[in-house]
Scaffold this motif. Structure first.
Motif, short mmCIF file in Angstrom:
data_model
loop_
_atom_site.label_atom_id
_atom_site.label_comp_id
_atom_site.label_asym_id
_atom_site.label_seq_id
_atom_site.Cartn_x
_atom_site.Cartn_y
_atom_site.Cartn_z
N GLY A 35 -17.26 -3.89 -10.00
CA GLY A 35 -17.55 -5.26 -9.62
C GLY A 35 -16.44 -5.95 -8.86
N ARG A 36 -15.51 -5.17 -8.30
CA ARG A 36 -14.38 -5.76 -7.57
C ARG A 36 -14.16 -5.04 -6.25
NH1 ARG A 36 -11.13 -8.94 -11.03
NH2 ARG A 36 -9.21 -8.59 -9.85
N VAL A 37 -13.57 -5.75 -5.30
CA VAL A 37 -13.18 -5.18 -4.02
C VAL A 37 -11.70 -4.84 -4.10
CG1 VAL A 37 -12.94 -5.54 -1.54
CG2 VAL A 37 -14.91 -6.51 -2.76
N HIS A 38 -11.40 -3.56 -3.97
CA HIS A 38 -10.01 -3.09 -4.04
C HIS A 38 -9.59 -2.64 -2.64
CE1 HIS A 38 -6.79 -1.37 -6.84
NE2 HIS A 38 -6.33 -1.22 -5.61
N THR A 39 -8.71 -3.41 -2.02
CA THR A 39 -8.26 -3.12 -0.66
C THR A 39 -7.07 -2.17 -0.69
OG1 THR A 39 -9.05 -5.19 0.28
CG2 THR A 39 -7.25 -4.10 1.43
N ALA A 194 -23.66 -6.55 -8.06
CA ALA A 194 -24.45 -5.53 -8.77
C ALA A 194 -23.58 -4.61 -9.62
CB ALA A 194 -25.25 -4.70 -7.76
N GLY A 195 -22.28 -4.91 -9.70
CA GLY A 195 -21.38 -4.11 -10.51
C GLY A 195 -20.79 -2.90 -9.83
N LYS A 196 -21.02 -2.76 -8.52
CA LYS A 196 -20.44 -1.64 -7.78
C LYS A 196 -18.96 -1.90 -7.50
CE LYS A 196 -24.73 -0.11 -7.15
NZ LYS A 196 -25.28 1.07 -7.86
N ALA A 197 -18.21 -0.84 -7.34
CA ALA A 197 -16.81 -0.95 -6.92
C ALA A 197 -16.72 -0.66 -5.43
CB ALA A 197 -15.95 0.04 -7.70
N VAL A 198 -15.93 -1.44 -4.72
CA VAL A 198 -15.76 -1.26 -3.28
C VAL A 198 -14.28 -1.02 -2.99
CG1 VAL A 198 -15.97 -2.31 -1.00
CG2 VAL A 198 -17.74 -2.72 -2.73
N ILE A 199 -13.99 0.11 -2.33
CA ILE A 199 -12.64 0.36 -1.81
C ILE A 199 -12.67 0.00 -0.34
CG2 ILE A 199 -10.82 2.05 -1.42
CD1 ILE A 199 -11.89 3.64 -3.76
N TYR A 200 -11.84 -0.94 0.05
CA TYR A 200 -11.90 -1.51 1.39
C TYR A 200 -10.59 -1.25 2.12
CZ TYR A 200 -13.60 -4.94 4.82
OH TYR A 200 -14.08 -5.55 5.97
N ILE A 201 -10.70 -0.73 3.35
CA ILE A 201 -9.50 -0.50 4.17
C ILE A 201 -9.64 -1.33 5.43
CG2 ILE A 201 -8.15 1.20 5.45
CD1 ILE A 201 -9.14 3.33 3.54
N SER A 202 -8.63 -2.14 5.71
CA SER A 202 -8.65 -2.98 6.91
C SER A 202 -7.23 -3.36 7.27
CB SER A 202 -9.49 -4.24 6.66
OG SER A 202 -9.44 -5.09 7.79
N HIS A 203 -7.04 -3.64 8.58
CA HIS A 203 -5.76 -4.17 9.06
C HIS A 203 -5.85 -5.66 9.36
CE1 HIS A 203 -4.03 -0.24 9.16
NE2 HIS A 203 -4.86 0.21 10.08
N ARG A 204 -7.04 -6.23 9.18
CA ARG A 204 -7.23 -7.65 9.48
C ARG A 204 -6.89 -8.47 8.24
NH1 ARG A 204 -12.78 -7.79 13.17
NH2 ARG A 204 -11.98 -6.46 14.85
N MET A 205 -5.73 -9.10 8.28
CA MET A 205 -5.21 -9.76 7.09
C MET A 205 -6.11 -10.90 6.61
SD MET A 205 -2.69 -7.82 6.61
CE MET A 205 -1.97 -8.62 5.18
N GLU A 206 -6.73 -11.62 7.56
CA GLU A 206 -7.57 -12.74 7.16
C GLU A 206 -8.77 -12.27 6.32
OE1 GLU A 206 -6.65 -12.10 10.24
OE2 GLU A 206 -5.28 -13.74 10.75
N GLU A 207 -9.40 -11.18 6.74
CA GLU A 207 -10.56 -10.71 5.98
C GLU A 207 -10.14 -10.05 4.67
OE1 GLU A 207 -11.95 -6.36 7.65
OE2 GLU A 207 -12.36 -8.09 8.93
N ILE A 208 -8.94 -9.46 4.64
CA ILE A 208 -8.42 -8.90 3.40
C ILE A 208 -8.25 -10.00 2.35
CG2 ILE A 208 -6.34 -7.91 2.33
CD1 ILE A 208 -6.05 -6.18 4.85
N MET A 209 -7.68 -11.13 2.77
CA MET A 209 -7.46 -12.23 1.84
C MET A 209 -8.78 -12.90 1.47
SD MET A 209 -4.32 -11.92 1.27
CE MET A 209 -3.89 -13.39 0.32
N ARG A 210 -9.78 -12.76 2.27
CA ARG A 210 -11.08 -13.34 1.97
C ARG A 210 -11.87 -12.47 0.99
NH1 ARG A 210 -15.97 -14.71 6.31
NH2 ARG A 210 -17.65 -14.76 4.78
N LEU A 211 -11.85 -11.15 1.19
CA LEU A 211 -12.74 -10.27 0.45
C LEU A 211 -12.14 -9.69 -0.83
CD1 LEU A 211 -14.41 -8.07 3.21
CD2 LEU A 211 -15.49 -9.88 1.89
N SER A 212 -10.85 -9.47 -0.84
CA SER A 212 -10.23 -8.64 -1.87
C SER A 212 -10.15 -9.32 -3.23
CB SER A 212 -8.80 -8.25 -1.45
OG SER A 212 -8.79 -7.62 -0.20
#
Length: 503
Positions: A35-39, A194-212
């Motif tokens: 249930g979390r976005v892990h960048t 829905a309780g899924k785990a998301v591993i997120y890779i990005s270089h865009r700092m603004e979206e990292i701070m928004r999603l993570s």
């Protein structure tokens, strides 16, 4: 790392990966929670993509322990990983251009009966998925006919077609405009709800701070730290990632922008290419950075291809006041035009060739004598450009296809800098490039402009366009909607023109 929480679905301890004498990952630790976005954050070459390939079953780990729901996890293929509940959307597209969108999305899982694929059911299932995701894609279209951004959406749909408990998204917005990125962000929100785990890779700092929710930093193949998003800052993350502070992402202009009395080096007057773009006019001066912004499908990249002789056009193009006919890329190169394409894998590099050959291939005349290639001169020039752009490779003899996406992009840029272009077209120049490398590329763009090169920069990253451009051309619905100086622009005004609200 701290004691493992009960909601951890994926756990890594002391993971190491070597390729012969080369160590890609020295030590990696990671706890991914439901249930979390892990960048996962790190410079190009930090080992992020290698780690994702291990999790996806593309490559085995050399050492270490990986647990999925508390059980050992060492998939031998992406299919085995998917069967265990882990799916991935790779940064580099893995689509078959000759197949349709539907065939790509459901590849290896086509509905069939008695050994025959049901085309009707295939299309129906793909359409249902695309509709549920809210993606603007025709599932009957051939992938090879789509833009890079549209292909990226297909890649995302393909990954999300698996009912996975863990979804890995590797640079999913690298070629998406803000509008398409918003679609993806909504999908990510639905996955975590829905309780899924998301591993997120990005270089865009603004979206990292928004999603993570959680952010793990890697540097030089090693685990550095894991922080909760709400307890850190962009400055702290950058310092952890690159090992130094970067106070200015967009370096200041070197000298003044060209004045009104400076004649344009390139003038484009009323060029059209069927329904691809219509009646496009603009000019660019020596030393100017002209930004191009528009949503996916606006026609901006096709205009660039016409300027480089890759697409037919009607209308007038002038260089130094003289009309020119750009029928193919060789015409454009002879006229002093360079083109860093957004599609580096298919149009920018020969992946099977060495870094050396890729850097010098557009400027063979400068490393040849009497019609024969001077190997020593070629190696010297390639090494100089590689060092100048900070390409991370074992040597210039390294095969280009083995480099990370960001380092491949640097090689493409180095190739065109070798030609000493008078007009340099940059189509998504920092796609898939980390913050530290972006700063270096921005610095080079600034210096090229200071040296008198006319720069045309296409980007889906609005802060990048506003941070570097002297003027910005805004396209919508295949036409130029506005050309404005940087001083008159705001993010809101640009998006108003790009979405067609203003004309």
């Amino acid at each position: 790392m701290a004691e493992t929480p009960n909601d951890v679905v994926l756990s890594l301890r002391d993971v190491k990966k070597t390729f012969g004498p080369i160590t890609a990952i020295k030590r990696m630790e990671l706890d991914v929670r439901r249930g979390r976005v892990h960048t996962l954050l790190g410079e190009n070459g930090a080992g992020k993509s290698t780690l994702m390939k291990i999790l996806a079953g593309v490559q085995p780990a050399t050492e270490g322990t990986i647990l999925l729901d508390g059980a050992p996890f060492a998939p031998r293929s992406p299919q085995e990983a998917a069967a265990r509940g882990l799916a991935i959307v790779f940064q580099e597209l893995s689509l078959v251009n000759t197949l349709t969108v539907a065939e790509n999305i459901l590849a290896t899982r086509e509905p069939s009966r008695f050994g025959f694929i049901s085309e009707r059911k295939l299309v129906e299932r793909a359409e249902t998925l695309v509709r549920e995701l809210g993606l603007p894609i025709d599932v009957r279209a051939r992938v090879g006919d789509l833009s890079i951004a549209q292909r990226q959406l297909v890649e995302i749909a393909k990954g999300l077609s698996h009912d996975a408990d863990i979804m890995i998204l590797d640079e999913p917005t690298s070629s998406l405009s803000d509008a398409e990125a918003e679609i993806l962000f909504r999908i990510v929100g639905r996955l975590t709800e829905a309780g899924k785990a998301v591993i997120y890779i990005s270089h865009r700092m603004e979206e990292i701070m928004r999603l993570s929710d959680d952010i793990t930093v890697m540097r030089d193949g090693e685990y550095v730290a894991t922080l909760e998003k709400d307890k850190t800052s962009i400055d702290e993350l950058i310092a952890l990632m690159v090992g130094r502070q970067i106070n200015e992402i967009y370096p200041p202009r070197v000298g003044d922008a060209p004045g009104q009395d400076v004649a344009p080096i390139l003038e484009v007057e009323h060029i059209s290419s069927g329904r691809v773009f219509q009646d496009v006019s603009f000019s660019v001066k020596p030393g100017e950075i002209l930004g191009f912004f528009g949503l996916v499908g606006s026609g901006r990249s096709d205009v660039m291809k016409a300027l480089f002789g890759m697409r037919w056009y009607e209308g007038t193009i002038r260089l130094d006041g003289n009309e020119v006919a750009l029928k193919d890329p060789s015409d454009a190169i002879r006229q002093g035009i360079g083109f860093v394409t957004e599609n580096r894998k298919e149009e920018g590099l020969v992946l099977a060739h060495a870094v050396r050959a890729n850097i010098t291939m557009a400027a063979l005349g400068s490393v040849s004598s009497g019609g024969f290639l001077n190997r020593q001169r070629e190696g010297q020039c390639a090494q100089e450009e590689s060092t100048r752009l900070g390409v991370r490779a074992a040597s210039i003899e390294t095969t280009a296809g083995t480099l990370s996406g960001g380092n491949q992009q640097k090689v493409v840029l180095a190739k065109w800098l070798m030609t000493r272009p008078r007009v340099l077209i940059l189509d998504e120049p920092t796609r898939g490039v980390d913050v530290g490398a972006k700063f270096e590329i921005y610095r080079i763009i600034r210096q090229l402009a200071a040296d008198g090169t006319a720069i045309i920069m296409v980007s889906s990253d609005l802060p990048e366009v506003l941070g570097l451009s002297d003027r910005v051309v805004i396209m919508s619905r295949k036409r130029v909607q506005a050309i404005m100086p940087r001083a008159d622009l705001t993010p809101e005004s640009v998006m108003s023109f790009a979405t067609g609200q203003k004309k």
